[in-house]
Scaffold this active site. Structure first.
Site: not given
Ligand code: DGY
Length: 353
Positions: A109, A189, A211, A271, A319
Site C-alpha cells: 500500500v 483506512r 490532514r 514507515r 516489517h
Molecule cells: C505496505 O504494503 O506498504 C506494507 O508496509 C507492507 O505490506
C-alpha cells in the site's frame, strides 16, 4: 543530459546482449508478448501464474531484493514491473527501462519507494494494493501494542534465561489500555481499523490527528480530532498509521518526543522514515517515554549493532504488518491484475492517480 545519454548507451548494450544475462533470472521463452519483470520469486505464485498466461515474464530467482545493478539491467525494454517496497523506482531506473515501460505495480500500500512524478512524466501507470491489507496491518498493530505495553517479549525471555524465580507482585508490570487515551496519527483506512480494534480494550478516549477531519468515520468509535500538539501531549499511547511523505518525514523528532507523556507508548507500523530514530533512542534511553513498538525502522533490516536493539523498552519486528497468508495471496493477485489491466489499457484495481 549526460545521465540520459549514459543510460541510452547502456540500454543499447543490454539489448545487444553485450552484458551476459544473469543466471539469477528466470525467463520465459522469448516471443512477441509484452514483457514483465517480477522482482521477487517468493510472491504468492498466483500472481506470477496470472502474468505468465498473458506475458513474457522474467523473475528474479532469489528471495532477496534484486541488486540495483541487476535491476537496472533487467528492466531494459520491459513493459511492466511487478515490484516490492524494497525496489527503488526512480528516474535512473525509468530511463533504463525506456519508453516501452507502461506500468509499475507494487505489492504494497505504501509507495514512497516510487518516484510518482517521474512516472507521471513518462505516462507510466502505477498500481498498488490498498484495502486488502488493512485488516492484517491493523491486527498486527494491536499485537505489537499489546506485546509492548504488557512486555510480552521481555517476559518470554525471562522464562528461558532463569529470570523467572517466582510470581512477583511488581515484576513485568506495564501500563494497561483500560482508561487510557489512545492517539492515532493518520486516520486513513488502517488508522480507522486500529481505532475499532482499540474500543474493546475500554480506553477513556480515542483521539486522532489527520490532514483533514474525518467526522463520520470517527463517530463510529467516538474518536475526536485533535491537533498534532494535543495528540503528543495528551496520549498515553501514540499509534502511527500514516504514509511517509515529504510532510511526514521524521515528524516524530526530538521535539515531538519531548512533548509526549513519560508513560507514553509509541507504536509505528507505517514507515520508519516518519521517525527520527536517534531522538527516539534518546527518549527511550532517558525514559522520556515508557516504551516503543516498531514494525518498521530505518534502515530495514536494522543493523545488529543499532543502539535501539540494546533497549529493553523497545520491541522491534521485521516489517510484518501485512504478513497474513491470505492477505499476501490477495496482494499478489491484485498486483498482477493491475499490470494485466494497465497493459490492456483498462481500469486497474487500484491505481495511484
Ligand atoms: C505496505 O504494503 O506498504 C506494507 O508496509 C507492507 O505490506
Amino acid at each position: 543530459m549526460f545521465a540520459n545519454l549514459t543510460s541510452q548507451i547502456y540500454r543499447q548494450a543490454v539489448k545487444a546482449k553485450v552484458f551476459k544475462k544473469s543466471s539469477r533470472l528466470m525467463m520465459s521463452e522469448t516471443n512477441n508478448l509484452p514483457k514483465v519483470l517480477v522482482t521477487r520469486p517468493d510472491v504468492a505464485s498466483i500472481g506470477i501464474e496470472l502474468l505468465k498466461k498473458e506475458f513474457d515474464v522474467t523473475t528474479w530467482s532469489l528471495p532477496s531484493p534484486m541488486p540495483r545493478e541487476e535491476f537496472l539491467k533487467s528492466v531494459v525494454g520491459k513493459n511492466g514491473i511487478f515490484c516490492t517496497l524494497t525496489d527503488k523506482i526512480d528516474a535512473e531506473l525509468l530511463d533504463m527501462a525506456g519508453p516501452e515501460l507502461k506500468v509499475v505495480a507494487t505489492i504494497s500500500v505504501g509507495y514512497d519507494h516510487i518516484d510518482i512524478s517521474e512516472c507521471k512524466k513518462r505516462n507510466i501507470r502505477i498500481g498498488y494494493t490498498p484495502d486488502v491489507l488493512t485488516d492484517a496491518t491493523a491486527e498486527l498493530t494491536m499485537a505489537l501494542l499489546l506485546a509492548t505495553n504488557r512486555r510480552l517479549f521481555e517476559a518470554n525471555k525471562e522464562v528461558f534465561n532463569g529470570g523467572w524465580s517466582s510470581w512477583s507482585p511488581s515484576w513485568m508490570c506495564g501500563p494497561g489500555l483500560k482508561g487510557s487515551v489512545i492517539g492515532i496519527f493518520g486516520y486513513g483506512r488502517i488508522g480507522q481499523e486500529v481505532a475499532k480494534r482499540c474500543v474493546p480494550f475500554k480506553p477513556k478516549k480515542i483521539v486522532y490527528f489527520n490532514r483533514s477531519e474525518k467526522p463520520k468515520e470517527a463517530s463510529e468509535v467516538g474518536a475526536s480530532f485533535v491537533n498534532f500538539n494535543d495528540l503528543l501531549k495528551t496520549s498515553d499511547v501514540i499509534i502511527v498509521c500514516c504514509a511517509l511523505t515529504p510532510e511526514t518525514k521524521e515528524i516524530f523528532n526530538y521535539e515531538a518526543f519531548q512533548r509526549m507523556k513519560p508513560n507514553c507508548i509509541f507504536i509505528n507500523t507505517s514507515r520508519g522514515g516518519l521517525v527520527d530514530q536517534k531522538s527516539l533512542y534518546q527518549a527511550l534511553k532517558e525514559k522520556r517515554i515508557w516504551g516503543a513498538g516498531l514494525d518498521v525502522t530505518t534502515p530495514e533490516p536494522l543493523p545488529l549493532d543499532d543502539p535501539l536493539l540494546t533497549l529493553k523498552n523497545c520491541l522491534i519486528l521485521p516489517h510484518i504488518g501485512s504478513a497474513d497468508i491470505n492477505t499476501r495471496i490477495e496482494m499478489s493477485k491484485i498486483t498482477a491484475t493491475n499490470i494485466i489491466k494497465a497493459l490492456k489499457n483498462q481500469e486497474m484495481i487500484s491505481e495511484i492517480k
